[in-house]
Write an enzyme that holds these catalytic residues in place. Sequence first.
Site, PDB file in Angstrom:
ATOM      1  CD  GLU A  74      -1.811  -2.300   1.727  1.00 41.85           C
ATOM      2  OE1 GLU A  74      -0.631  -2.715   1.780  1.00 41.85           O
ATOM      3  OE2 GLU A  74      -2.786  -2.992   2.077  1.00 41.85           O
ATOM      4  CE  LYS A  99       5.543  -9.167  -0.915  1.00 43.69           C
ATOM      5  NZ  LYS A  99       5.602  -8.672   0.476  1.00 43.69           N
TER       6      LYS A  99
END
Length: 121
Positions: A74, A99
């Site tokens: 984030e 990811k």
Amino acid sequence: MQDLVFIEGLKAQAVIGVYDWEKKIQQDLVFDLEMEHDNRVPAETDDLAKTLDYEAISNYILTFCAERQFELIETLAEHLVGELIGQFKLNAVTLTLRKPGAVPAAKAVGVKIHRKSAVTY
Ligand SMILES: Nc1nc2c(c(=O)[nH]1)N=C([C@H](O)[C@@H](O)CO)CN2
């Protein structure tokens, strides 16, 4: 504005993660970006300088990932998008950041953010 310039599946390596072992290794990240841009202007002039140059933006992201270190994806996403808006005069951008290795049972995990510039370019 309906037009976009996009980048899909840009693979980068970064030191990223909350755990100590993650701070010692490079991990894969995958970026998808959708950037609002009036594509009629470069189409009328056939001029790269009037576009959002997806090659230059891709290279900026690869360098950013090589040079910067964060714990959360984030945080990386927010900092990167802030810089892209300023550097490339983006009016609005949607970033999906995956990811892929983080949760082996999942195809990918990640975040998606949409940010607008405080000014209109
Ligand atoms: N929402 C998030 N959740 C998690 C993050 C993250 O960056 N954002 N990171 C981790 C770990 O670093 C994980 O990727 C290790 O495999 C866990 N959850």
